[in-house]
Design an enzyme around this catalytic site. Structure first.
Site, mmCIF file in Angstrom:
data_model
loop_
_atom_site.group_PDB
_atom_site.id
_atom_site.type_symbol
_atom_site.label_atom_id
_atom_site.label_comp_id
_atom_site.label_asym_id
_atom_site.label_seq_id
_atom_site.Cartn_x
_atom_site.Cartn_y
_atom_site.Cartn_z
ATOM 1 N N GLN A 159 111.148 60.414 48.711
ATOM 2 C CA GLN A 159 111.888 61.086 49.914
ATOM 3 C C GLN A 159 112.879 61.982 49.535
ATOM 4 O OE1 GLN A 159 113.148 57.339 51.770
ATOM 5 N NE2 GLN A 159 113.810 56.591 49.541
ATOM 6 N N ASP B 54 115.529 46.046 55.246
ATOM 7 C CA ASP B 54 116.555 47.020 55.241
ATOM 8 C C ASP B 54 116.156 48.474 54.968
ATOM 9 O OD1 ASP B 54 118.711 48.621 55.298
ATOM 10 O OD2 ASP B 54 119.576 47.556 53.626
#
Lengths: 275, 275
Positions: B31, B155
């Site tokens: 990313q 998460d």
């Protein structure tokens, strides 16, 4: 790309929304008024470049201002809204059959006029026979009223511009006089992330005047931080001790009997502001 | 004017924050990662141009992910965090003395590396002896674990990019296998204003696998709409039926015993997503 509106909610942070068209813009006698169509939130009313209400998320604010004090009071008949010219709080008040008269006092007639034209789903109940609309100074109206109201809701803009007096201790004392002996008032008191000092100040000012003082919150995505607070002052009735049988089903999208209670449970850093 | 970062949270709406400096920017194997200093929120981690965490408001997310399931479980010893490379959830987990081992599995080691460097108040507990950090695929780790954990916390980033598998029914089934017989898991599940369909989908997927399924919310001002949801799946223990004596005082800024319960009281339009 097209046109985007950006509200700087603080010096260093803001929201930005794509605008499809601007319906109306003017400097009224009191503030800058813009009525626009956004791509995300439907039609949106801006005052002094701050988002006041949008068609998509208005229900949160209007339901939470109105129903919390109205259910806390056992039998509200006479209700006053200071500000609130978009008519959203009035619409919610009229869902309570006990209410005989709902008075709206907004200082700026242009807000009422353009809300009726461009926000009909919000302002559509301002013509109801139980409603009296006055274009006048809410501060003065309060000062001239005595034991006149069961519930008073302060639906003001931020404490800058025309609403600055509506966050003063003198105003809360006036509200106390304008309320009947078991009256209740609620005011929008901004958000705890950027305006903690304001919340703290108002809470303690109200606490000096009212028997019962409570802070509650609601999520309003187009308002700064998304976490909005409301300060409630009451002469007698406690919003946390409403009798089970007082509640009845309402057509709402945010408020429920359970939310009524949960809204008063504050995150630790917000609870600390009330101590 | 200076430099402003704008996150388009939807096609037509976003937030904008003033940037004081950019510490680091790179395209990792998974990313785009940016670590910046903002004027409003302190240091901020961005992944794929979305706000992941900021020094000023991180406590809400991290406390609410960690403490709700940990207090729901009577005696959590082995805890897993999938994602969460910034270390904030780990920091909160370690506040529970019953926890013997907290495993963090994040696919992107760069998130861990730069969080340690620029978010020390968040990542500072990653070196704790009770913590095991693995740079690995959380989906695979779950698939390879059996009855290994008391509590699992997901998460993750949004369901685009590297986290897309973490919102699938197969993943929740894997989590069930990785949990002990009275295990609990929680996942962040975005916001009800812009992602109602996602919440509805995940809730019903989890409901098919877990005995107890609950949705709860918290206010996170830098996340879309400010109203964040968490979906909790539990094999046995109900977060709404935690015994009074289970709670103990924690050093927190958002979570309290009362917030634990109030967070499950949903606004009507959110409650409707769970039906």
């Amino acid at each position: 790309m097209g046109l985007w509106f950006t509200e700087k909610q603080t010096e260093n942070f803001g929201i930005t929304a794509k605008i499809k068209q601007t319906y109306h813009s003017e400097q009224t006698d009191f503030q800058k008024l813009d009525m626009v169509e956004t791509a995300e939130w439907g039609n949106m009313l801006l005052l002094d470049d701050m988002v006041m209400t949008t068609e998509k998320d208005e229900f949160v604010y209007h339901e939470m201002v109105a129903h919390v004090p109205l259910f806390t009071h056992p039998n509200p008949k006479d209700v006053l809204v200071v500000g609130g010219g978009d008519g959203g709080v009035i619409r919610e008040i009229l869902k309570h059959p006990s209410v005989q008269k709902a008075v709206l006092v907004d200082i700026d007639g242009k807000v009422i006029e353009y809300s009726k034209q461009y926000l009909p789903s919000i302002a559509g109940k301002l013509e109801d026979p139980r409603v009296e609309v006055r274009v006048a100074d809410g501060f003065m109206h309060i000062a001239e009223s005595e034991k006149a109201y069961d519930v008073i809701m302060v639906d003001s803009t931020e404490p800058v511009g025309p609403a600055v007096n509506l966050f003063s201790k003198g105003f809360y004392a006036g509200i106390s006089n304008a309320l009947k002996d078991d009256g209740i008032f609620v005011a929008q008191t901004d958000n705890p992330w950027f305006k903690a000092d304001l919340i703290k100040q108002v809470f303690h000012d109200v606490q000096e005047i009212f028997q019962v003082t409570r802070l509650y919150t609601a999520n309003i995505p187009t308002y700064p931080s998304g976490l909005w607070t409301f300060t409630l002052g009451s002469k007698m009735h406690d919003p946390l001790k409403v009798k089970e049988e007082r509640f009845f089903d309402l057509d709402t999208k945010y408020y429920t009997k359970n939310i009524h209670h949960a809204a008063f449970v504050l995150p630790k850093f917000v609870e600390d502001l009330t101590e």
